[in-house]
Write a protein that holds these residues in place. Sequence first.
Motif, PDB file in Angstrom:
ATOM      1  N   SER A   1      81.210  12.984  18.830  1.00 20.90           N
ATOM      2  CA  SER A   1      82.578  13.459  19.021  1.00 20.90           C
ATOM      3  C   SER A   1      83.515  12.265  18.858  1.00 20.90           C
ATOM      4  CB  SER A   1      82.744  14.081  20.415  1.00 20.90           C
ATOM      5  OG  SER A   1      82.812  13.050  21.401  1.00 20.90           O
ATOM      6  N   ASP A   2      84.789  12.488  19.068  1.00 15.04           N
ATOM      7  CA  ASP A   2      85.725  11.361  18.998  1.00 15.04           C
ATOM      8  C   ASP A   2      85.621  10.481  20.236  1.00 15.04           C
ATOM      9  OD1 ASP A   2      86.668  13.542  20.452  1.00 15.04           O
ATOM     10  OD2 ASP A   2      88.742  12.858  20.302  1.00 15.04           O
ATOM     11  N   LYS A   3      84.852  10.932  21.251  1.00 19.82           N
ATOM     12  CA  LYS A   3      84.743  10.170  22.500  1.00 19.82           C
ATOM     13  C   LYS A   3      83.350   9.600  22.744  1.00 19.82           C
ATOM     14  CE  LYS A   3      88.228  12.980  24.924  1.00 19.82           C
ATOM     15  NZ  LYS A   3      88.484  13.943  23.831  1.00 19.82           N
ATOM     16  N   ASN A   4      82.314  10.344  22.344  1.00 20.10           N
ATOM     17  CA  ASN A   4      80.943   9.958  22.704  1.00 20.10           C
ATOM     18  C   ASN A   4      79.935  10.204  21.585  1.00 20.10           C
ATOM     19  OD1 ASN A   4      81.245   9.393  25.718  1.00 20.10           O
ATOM     20  ND2 ASN A   4      82.027  11.495  25.625  1.00 20.10           N
ATOM     21  N   LEU A   5      78.853   9.424  21.657  1.00 19.30           N
ATOM     22  CA  LEU A   5      77.634   9.718  20.903  1.00 19.30           C
ATOM     23  C   LEU A   5      76.684  10.359  21.904  1.00 19.30           C
ATOM     24  CD1 LEU A   5      75.417   9.485  18.704  1.00 19.30           C
ATOM     25  CD2 LEU A   5      75.031   7.139  19.500  1.00 19.30           C
ATOM     26  N   HIS A   6      76.338  11.628  21.685  1.00 18.83           N
ATOM     27  CA  HIS A   6      75.434  12.341  22.588  1.00 18.83           C
ATOM     28  C   HIS A   6      74.015  12.289  22.021  1.00 18.83           C
ATOM     29  CE1 HIS A   6      78.544  14.253  25.138  1.00 18.83           C
ATOM     30  NE2 HIS A   6      79.269  14.206  24.022  1.00 18.83           N
ATOM     31  N   ILE A   7      73.057  12.016  22.894  1.00 14.89           N
ATOM     32  CA  ILE A   7      71.654  11.919  22.498  1.00 14.89           C
ATOM     33  C   ILE A   7      70.843  12.915  23.326  1.00 14.89           C
ATOM     34  CG2 ILE A   7      69.629  10.415  22.402  1.00 14.89           C
ATOM     35  CD1 ILE A   7      71.601   8.045  22.184  1.00 14.89           C
ATOM     36  N   TYR A   8      70.179  13.826  22.619  1.00 12.11           N
ATOM     37  CA  TYR A   8      69.357  14.827  23.289  1.00 12.11           C
ATOM     38  C   TYR A   8      67.901  14.632  22.877  1.00 12.11           C
ATOM     39  CZ  TYR A   8      73.697  17.305  24.350  1.00 12.11           C
ATOM     40  OH  TYR A   8      74.939  17.644  24.814  1.00 12.11           O
ATOM     41  N   THR A   9      67.042  14.368  23.834  1.00 11.52           N
ATOM     42  CA  THR A   9      65.588  14.336  23.605  1.00 11.52           C
ATOM     43  C   THR A   9      64.988  15.233  24.679  1.00 11.52           C
ATOM     44  OG1 THR A   9      65.512  12.272  24.881  1.00 11.52           O
ATOM     45  CG2 THR A   9      65.491  12.082  22.474  1.00 11.52           C
TER      46      THR A   9
ATOM     47  N   PHE B   1      80.475   8.380  10.236  1.00 12.82           N
ATOM     48  CA  PHE B   1      81.149   9.132  11.298  1.00 12.82           C
ATOM     49  C   PHE B   1      81.400   8.229  12.508  1.00 12.82           C
ATOM     50  CE2 PHE B   1      80.372  13.267   9.310  1.00 12.82           C
ATOM     51  CZ  PHE B   1      81.474  13.975   9.752  1.00 12.82           C
ATOM     52  N   LEU B   2      80.387   7.472  12.905  1.00 12.00           N
ATOM     53  CA  LEU B   2      80.556   6.585  14.061  1.00 12.00           C
ATOM     54  C   LEU B   2      81.607   5.513  13.782  1.00 12.00           C
ATOM     55  CD1 LEU B   2      76.844   6.208  15.211  1.00 12.00           C
ATOM     56  CD2 LEU B   2      78.705   7.231  16.530  1.00 12.00           C
ATOM     57  N   ARG B   3      81.591   4.945  12.579  1.00 11.87           N
ATOM     58  CA  ARG B   3      82.590   3.932  12.223  1.00 11.87           C
ATOM     59  C   ARG B   3      83.998   4.511  12.272  1.00 11.87           C
ATOM     60  NH1 ARG B   3      79.633   1.075   6.996  1.00 11.87           N
ATOM     61  NH2 ARG B   3      78.527  -0.550   8.161  1.00 11.87           N
ATOM     62  N   LYS B   4      84.134   5.743  11.772  1.00 14.10           N
ATOM     63  CA  LYS B   4      85.448   6.379  11.750  1.00 14.10           C
ATOM     64  C   LYS B   4      85.939   6.630  13.169  1.00 14.10           C
ATOM     65  CE  LYS B   4      88.292   7.720   8.514  1.00 14.10           C
ATOM     66  NZ  LYS B   4      88.676   6.843   7.391  1.00 14.10           N
ATOM     67  N   MET B   5      85.068   7.178  14.000  1.00 10.84           N
ATOM     68  CA  MET B   5      85.451   7.452  15.383  1.00 10.84           C
ATOM     69  C   MET B   5      85.775   6.159  16.130  1.00 10.84           C
ATOM     70  SD  MET B   5      85.478  10.648  15.336  1.00 10.84           S
ATOM     71  CE  MET B   5      84.814  11.998  14.376  1.00 10.84           C
ATOM     72  N   LYS B   6      85.011   5.119  15.853  1.00 10.67           N
ATOM     73  CA  LYS B   6      85.249   3.818  16.485  1.00 10.67           C
ATOM     74  C   LYS B   6      86.604   3.258  16.080  1.00 10.67           C
ATOM     75  CE  LYS B   6      84.141  -0.125  18.537  1.00 10.67           C
ATOM     76  NZ  LYS B   6      84.115  -0.236  20.021  1.00 10.67           N
ATOM     77  N   SER B   7      86.938   3.333  14.803  1.00 10.10           N
ATOM     78  CA  SER B   7      88.222   2.788  14.343  1.00 10.10           C
ATOM     79  C   SER B   7      89.394   3.555  14.956  1.00 10.10           C
ATOM     80  CB  SER B   7      88.312   2.831  12.819  1.00 10.10           C
ATOM     81  OG  SER B   7      88.370   4.164  12.350  1.00 10.10           O
ATOM     82  N   TRP B   8      89.253   4.892  15.080  1.00  9.15           N
ATOM     83  CA  TRP B   8      90.331   5.674  15.682  1.00  9.15           C
ATOM     84  C   TRP B   8      90.415   5.458  17.186  1.00  9.15           C
ATOM     85  CZ3 TRP B   8      88.739  10.185  12.107  1.00  9.15           C
ATOM     86  CH2 TRP B   8      89.521  10.163  10.948  1.00  9.15           C
ATOM     87  N   SER B   9      89.277   5.248  17.838  1.00  9.44           N
ATOM     88  CA  SER B   9      89.307   5.008  19.292  1.00  9.44           C
ATOM     89  C   SER B   9      90.023   3.692  19.597  1.00  9.44           C
ATOM     90  CB  SER B   9      87.884   4.979  19.874  1.00  9.44           C
ATOM     91  OG  SER B   9      87.197   3.807  19.489  1.00  9.44           O
ATOM     92  N   GLU B  10      89.858   2.710  18.707  1.00 12.01           N
ATOM     93  CA  GLU B  10      90.521   1.419  18.906  1.00 12.01           C
ATOM     94  C   GLU B  10      92.024   1.521  18.685  1.00 12.01           C
ATOM     95  OE1 GLU B  10      88.339  -1.019  16.214  1.00 12.01           O
ATOM     96  OE2 GLU B  10      86.734  -1.427  17.665  1.00 12.01           O
TER      97      GLU B  10
END
Length: 254
Positions: free
Chosen positions: A188-196, A244-253
């Motif tokens: 998401s724009d806030k978190n990386l969710h990990i489900y195992t 996706f993670l890079r994009k979300m990271k750049s926008w979060s900053e």
Amino acid sequence: VISSSRNAALEFLEKNLEGTIDETKLNAIRERIKKLKTFSRYPDELLTTFLITHVKNSFEDRNLSKEEKELLLEFKNNLSPEAFGNSIMSGFAAILLEAVEDEDFDEAERNFLNEFIDLVQLKNDMKGMLEELITFFSQIEDLRKAETLESITPSLSVGEANETIYYESKATFQKSKNVSEDGTILVSDKNLHIYTGGHSKVKISDIIEMSCDQIAFGSLYITVKNRKTQLQIKCDDTLIALEFLRKMKSWSEK
């Protein structure tokens, strides 16, 4: 004598496959290809390297000359169908990766590659795989050009604390050197969710660094603040997950 002729042919191809190919050079290259076919126990292993080089060079000016087209057919006639198809795939992957790394995979490049697919006349399943590669890298380029979060279509509109999930993929998590675990990741724009077996999450703002070891096919490494070891994740489209993670990271900053 056989060894000497083979080595001479290898050296000639290394020197002459780059640059403009005219009729004289084409005939000389043909002769060397036939020598490798005759004097090598496993000619596929030798010729595939040179076909990949030829595919990459043909892409440079986005225009296949008559001689370049004839040279492609020469490789096709002297390689097994499997080796020819795999070489074209490898050449395509190298081209697309380079284009995406330069952040310049434009419409003209896509059109050229589609024309190239028709020219080499691969089997339908191989043709489909190449078309999927173009689509795959087009997605990455479109994602890089996205200027706002609203311009990215979410995959799910539900989540914890009304989060919107923009990316979802099955994934394998490396727990230790010899132990891995299958699961799912959501971004998401806030978190990386990990489900195992359970559920954990990493704040996008806590991600310090992201990288891939073997782009598009390898693992995604994520360095997280206050975490001693990196997260190591592998999914079917690792490079898209990274973007996706890079994009979300750049926008979060921002």
